[in-house]
Design a protein around this motif. Structure first.
Motif, PDB file in Angstrom:
ATOM      1  N   ASP A  45      66.555  -1.289  -1.116  1.00  9.44           N
ATOM      2  CA  ASP A  45      67.882  -1.814  -1.431  1.00  9.44           C
ATOM      3  C   ASP A  45      67.796  -2.890  -2.515  1.00  9.44           C
ATOM      4  OD1 ASP A  45      69.232  -0.154   0.321  1.00  9.44           O
ATOM      5  OD2 ASP A  45      69.158  -1.584   1.984  1.00  9.44           O
ATOM      6  N   GLU A  46      66.820  -3.757  -2.402  1.00 11.96           N
ATOM      7  CA  GLU A  46      66.652  -4.808  -3.410  1.00 11.96           C
ATOM      8  C   GLU A  46      66.270  -4.208  -4.759  1.00 11.96           C
ATOM      9  OE1 GLU A  46      66.097  -6.409   0.639  1.00 11.96           O
ATOM     10  OE2 GLU A  46      65.242  -4.714  -0.474  1.00 11.96           O
ATOM     11  N   ALA A  47      65.378  -3.196  -4.748  1.00  8.78           N
ATOM     12  CA  ALA A  47      64.909  -2.601  -5.994  1.00  8.78           C
ATOM     13  C   ALA A  47      66.006  -1.864  -6.734  1.00  8.78           C
ATOM     14  CB  ALA A  47      63.750  -1.655  -5.706  1.00  8.78           C
ATOM     15  N   LEU A  48      66.961  -1.277  -6.007  1.00  7.24           N
ATOM     16  CA  LEU A  48      68.004  -0.468  -6.635  1.00  7.24           C
ATOM     17  C   LEU A  48      69.264  -1.255  -6.963  1.00  7.24           C
ATOM     18  CD1 LEU A  48      67.761   2.914  -4.678  1.00  7.24           C
ATOM     19  CD2 LEU A  48      66.521   2.150  -6.708  1.00  7.24           C
ATOM     20  N   ASP A  49      69.254  -2.537  -6.764  1.00  7.17           N
ATOM     21  CA  ASP A  49      70.416  -3.372  -7.069  1.00  7.17           C
ATOM     22  C   ASP A  49      70.732  -3.301  -8.564  1.00  7.17           C
ATOM     23  OD1 ASP A  49      72.493  -5.221  -6.735  1.00  7.17           O
ATOM     24  OD2 ASP A  49      71.158  -6.905  -7.172  1.00  7.17           O
ATOM     25  N   GLY A  50      71.921  -2.839  -8.906  1.00 11.64           N
ATOM     26  CA  GLY A  50      72.339  -2.759 -10.297  1.00 11.64           C
ATOM     27  C   GLY A  50      71.788  -1.578 -11.065  1.00 11.64           C
ATOM     28  N   VAL A  51      71.118  -0.672 -10.393  1.00 11.21           N
ATOM     29  CA  VAL A  51      70.500   0.483 -11.049  1.00 11.21           C
ATOM     30  C   VAL A  51      71.535   1.588 -11.271  1.00 11.21           C
ATOM     31  CG1 VAL A  51      68.896   2.405 -10.625  1.00 11.21           C
ATOM     32  CG2 VAL A  51      68.138   0.037 -10.300  1.00 11.21           C
ATOM     33  N   GLY A  52      71.527   2.183 -12.471  1.00 15.29           N
ATOM     34  CA  GLY A  52      72.456   3.257 -12.764  1.00 15.29           C
ATOM     35  C   GLY A  52      71.877   4.642 -12.553  1.00 15.29           C
ATOM     36  N   ALA A  53      70.540   4.751 -12.676  1.00 16.16           N
ATOM     37  CA  ALA A  53      69.874   6.037 -12.504  1.00 16.16           C
ATOM     38  C   ALA A  53      68.500   5.818 -11.894  1.00 16.16           C
ATOM     39  CB  ALA A  53      69.746   6.767 -13.835  1.00 16.16           C
ATOM     40  N   VAL A  54      68.015   6.833 -11.200  1.00 15.54           N
ATOM     41  CA  VAL A  54      66.689   6.800 -10.582  1.00 15.54           C
ATOM     42  C   VAL A  54      65.889   7.994 -11.087  1.00 15.54           C
ATOM     43  CG1 VAL A  54      65.418   7.136  -8.422  1.00 15.54           C
ATOM     44  CG2 VAL A  54      67.335   5.529  -8.508  1.00 15.54           C
ATOM     45  N   ILE A  55      64.659   7.722 -11.514  1.00 16.02           N
ATOM     46  CA  ILE A  55      63.718   8.789 -11.866  1.00 16.02           C
ATOM     47  C   ILE A  55      62.629   8.801 -10.801  1.00 16.02           C
ATOM     48  CG2 ILE A  55      62.029   9.625 -13.538  1.00 16.02           C
ATOM     49  CD1 ILE A  55      63.625   8.160 -15.715  1.00 16.02           C
ATOM     50  N   ASP A  56      62.519   9.902 -10.077  1.00 15.10           N
ATOM     51  CA  ASP A  56      61.534  10.006  -9.007  1.00 15.10           C
ATOM     52  C   ASP A  56      60.310  10.772  -9.501  1.00 15.10           C
ATOM     53  OD1 ASP A  56      60.062  10.189  -6.719  1.00 15.10           O
ATOM     54  OD2 ASP A  56      61.566  11.239  -5.529  1.00 15.10           O
ATOM     55  N   SER A  57      59.229  10.030  -9.789  1.00 14.94           N
ATOM     56  CA  SER A  57      57.971  10.644 -10.215  1.00 14.94           C
ATOM     57  C   SER A  57      56.896  10.487  -9.142  1.00 14.94           C
ATOM     58  CB  SER A  57      57.489  10.015 -11.527  1.00 14.94           C
ATOM     59  OG  SER A  57      57.135   8.645 -11.351  1.00 14.94           O
ATOM     60  N   GLY A  87      75.258   2.600  -5.139  1.00 17.07           N
ATOM     61  CA  GLY A  87      76.170   3.171  -6.124  1.00 17.07           C
ATOM     62  C   GLY A  87      75.471   3.790  -7.321  1.00 17.07           C
ATOM     63  N   VAL A  88      74.250   4.261  -7.133  1.00 18.51           N
ATOM     64  CA  VAL A  88      73.506   4.922  -8.214  1.00 18.51           C
ATOM     65  C   VAL A  88      74.202   6.239  -8.574  1.00 18.51           C
ATOM     66  CG1 VAL A  88      71.320   6.028  -8.837  1.00 18.51           C
ATOM     67  CG2 VAL A  88      71.322   3.874  -7.550  1.00 18.51           C
ATOM     68  N   GLY A  89      74.336   6.509  -9.871  1.00 18.70           N
ATOM     69  CA  GLY A  89      75.100   7.675 -10.296  1.00 18.70           C
ATOM     70  C   GLY A  89      74.293   8.883 -10.717  1.00 18.70           C
ATOM     71  N   HIS A  90      72.957   8.785 -10.724  1.00 18.47           N
ATOM     72  CA  HIS A  90      72.153   9.905 -11.228  1.00 18.47           C
ATOM     73  C   HIS A  90      70.760   9.837 -10.621  1.00 18.47           C
ATOM     74  CE1 HIS A  90      70.899  12.387 -15.072  1.00 18.47           C
ATOM     75  NE2 HIS A  90      70.740  13.060 -13.949  1.00 18.47           N
ATOM     76  N   HIS A  91      70.345  10.932  -9.993  1.00 18.29           N
ATOM     77  CA  HIS A  91      69.008  11.037  -9.401  1.00 18.29           C
ATOM     78  C   HIS A  91      68.249  12.131 -10.144  1.00 18.29           C
ATOM     79  CE1 HIS A  91      66.126  10.753  -5.953  1.00 18.29           C
ATOM     80  NE2 HIS A  91      65.838  11.977  -6.358  1.00 18.29           N
ATOM     81  N   VAL A  92      67.140  11.756 -10.774  1.00 14.82           N
ATOM     82  CA  VAL A  92      66.331  12.690 -11.558  1.00 14.82           C
ATOM     83  C   VAL A  92      64.989  12.884 -10.858  1.00 14.82           C
ATOM     84  CG1 VAL A  92      65.251  13.171 -13.788  1.00 14.82           C
ATOM     85  CG2 VAL A  92      67.428  11.923 -13.689  1.00 14.82           C
ATOM     86  N   VAL A  93      64.637  14.134 -10.627  1.00 18.76           N
ATOM     87  CA  VAL A  93      63.369  14.465  -9.970  1.00 18.76           C
ATOM     88  C   VAL A  93      62.410  15.088 -10.975  1.00 18.76           C
ATOM     89  CG1 VAL A  93      62.243  15.896  -8.210  1.00 18.76           C
ATOM     90  CG2 VAL A  93      64.447  14.831  -7.727  1.00 18.76           C
ATOM     91  N   LEU A  94      61.183  14.605 -10.993  1.00 20.49           N
ATOM     92  CA  LEU A  94      60.117  15.294 -11.718  1.00 20.49           C
ATOM     93  C   LEU A  94      59.498  16.307 -10.770  1.00 20.49           C
ATOM     94  CD1 LEU A  94      58.156  15.788 -14.037  1.00 20.49           C
ATOM     95  CD2 LEU A  94      56.741  13.913 -13.118  1.00 20.49           C
ATOM     96  N   SER A  95      59.621  17.587 -11.100  1.00 16.08           N
ATOM     97  CA  SER A  95      59.054  18.633 -10.269  1.00 16.08           C
ATOM     98  C   SER A  95      58.039  19.445 -11.081  1.00 16.08           C
ATOM     99  CB  SER A  95      60.161  19.524  -9.702  1.00 16.08           C
ATOM    100  OG  SER A  95      59.661  20.362  -8.675  1.00 16.08           O
ATOM    101  N   ILE A  96      57.701  20.635 -10.597  1.00 10.06           N
ATOM    102  CA  ILE A  96      56.626  21.433 -11.188  1.00 10.06           C
ATOM    103  C   ILE A  96      57.109  22.862 -11.391  1.00 10.06           C
ATOM    104  CG2 ILE A  96      54.211  22.156 -10.945  1.00 10.06           C
ATOM    105  CD1 ILE A  96      53.954  19.956  -8.777  1.00 10.06           C
ATOM    106  N   VAL A  97      56.792  23.415 -12.535  1.00  7.84           N
ATOM    107  CA  VAL A  97      57.111  24.813 -12.816  1.00  7.84           C
ATOM    108  C   VAL A  97      56.362  25.728 -11.840  1.00  7.84           C
ATOM    109  CG1 VAL A  97      56.766  26.689 -14.483  1.00  7.84           C
ATOM    110  CG2 VAL A  97      57.640  24.468 -15.255  1.00  7.84           C
ATOM    111  N   GLY A  98      57.063  26.683 -11.267  1.00 11.04           N
ATOM    112  CA  GLY A  98      56.429  27.707 -10.450  1.00 11.04           C
ATOM    113  C   GLY A  98      56.280  27.416  -8.977  1.00 11.04           C
TER     114      GLY A  98
END
Length: 251
Positions: A45-57, A87-98
Motif C-alpha cells: 500500500d505504501e509503495a503504490l501510493d500515487g502510482v498510475g501504472a504497475v509493471i510486474d516483472s 486507484g492504479v489505472g494500468h497493470h502491465v505483466v511481463l510474460s513469456i511467448v509460448g
C-alpha cells in the motif's frame, strides 16, 4: 508518470527502472530489498501510493508447478487488491511467448495462473509476452554446470535483449491499457547450444557443453518451434552479435 516496477531490482526490473527514469518518469522499484513483499502484501500500500501504472516483472526459480502457481497466485492477488485500493489505472505483466504450448514447465504453469488472474481482474491490463533473453544461455549453463561440463537442450528460439524489452514495457505502461497480449522477440532465430558456446567464448569460460534433453531442467515438449513468436510479434532492434560485442567489452 509514477510507475511501480515489481521485481524492480531484478534483471528486467533494473533496466525498466532505468528506462522510466531516462524518459522523465518517476519509477518506484518494488522488491524485498526495498522493504516490500508481494507474496504477503507487506508494504504494498505504501509503495503504490500515487502510482498510475504497475509493471510486474516478478520471477521465481521454483521447480514444482504447484509451488510456482501458488507464488504467482499470491503475488498477483495481493498486487491487484493493493492497486485497486490505490486507484492504479494500468497493470502491465511481463510474460513469456509460448507458455500455453508447454505444459510441463513449472515457471510457465505459474505464469498461466498470473495471466488468467490479471485478465479476470478489475484493473485495466496489458500483457507483454517476450521470448527468452540473450542472457538465457549462460543461465542454463549455470544451472547444469558440474565439474566443468554443462548440459544444454537444443532449443530453437528467437531471443532478445533485456533493455529492448524494458523499453517496450515502459512504452506500454505509460500508454492506454491494451486489454490484450503483444509478443516481443529479437530479430533472428537461434539455437541455444550455439548461443551458449558463443557466449562462453566471449567471456573466456572454458566449459564443455553437451547438447542433450537429459539432465537439464527442460523437456522435449519444448523442441521444434513452440518457443517462437507469431508473425505479428514486435521485433526488437538489438541482435545477438551486437549483444556479444557488449559482453566481450564487459569481460
Amino acid at each position: 508518470m509514477r510507475v511501480a516496477v515489481i521485481g524492480g531490482t531484478g534483471l528486467v526490473g533494473r533496466h525498466t527502472v532505468d528506462a522510466l527514469r531516462a524518459q522523465g518518469h518517476d519509477p518506484v522499484p518494488v522488491s524485498r530489498t526495498t522493504g516490500v513483499d508481494v507474496t504477503t502484501g507487506a508494504g504494498l500500500d505504501e509503495a503504490l501510493d500515487g502510482v498510475g501504472a504497475v509493471i510486474d516483472s516478478l520471477s521465481t526459480e521454483v521447480r514444482e508447478p504447484a509451488e510456482a502457481e501458488r507464488f504467482f497466485a499470491a503475488s498477483t492477488e495481493n498486487l491487484l487488491a493493493a492497486e485497486q485500493r490505490a486507484g492504479v489505472g494500468h497493470h502491465v505483466v511481463l510474460s513469456i511467448v509460448g507458455i500455453d504450448r508447454v505444459e510441463g514447465n513449472a515457471h510457465y504453469a505459474g505464469k498461466r495462473v498470473q495471466e488468467a488472474m490479471v485478465q479476470d481482474g478489475a484493473i485495466p491490463w496489458s500483457i507483454v509476452a517476450a521470448t527468452q533473453f540473450y542472457d538465457f544461455a549462460a543461465q542454463v549453463v549455470g544451472w547444469t554446470r558440474v565439474d566443468g561440463t554443462a548440459v544444454i537442450p537444443p532449443l530453437l528460439m528467437r531471443p532478445c535483449a533485456v533493455p529492448d524489452v524494458a523499453a517496450v514495457l515502459v512504452e506500454v505502461a505509460v500508454g492506454e491499457p491494451l486489454g490484450r497480449t503483444i509478443e516481443v522477440a529479437g530479430p533472428d532465430n537461434h539455437d541455444l547450444v550455439d548461443m551458449a558456446r558463443r557466449t562462453l567464448a566471449v567471456r573466456g569460460d572454458a566449459v564443455r557443453l553437451i547438447a542433450s534433453w537429459r539432465d537439464q531442467p527442460f523437456n522435449v515438449e519444448m523442441a521444434g518451434e513452440v518457443l517462437l513468436p507469431g508473425d505479428d510479434a514486435r521485433v526488437t532492434p538489438m541482435n545477438f552479435e551486437t549483444w556479444l560485442e557488449y559482453e566481450a567489452v564487459k569481460g
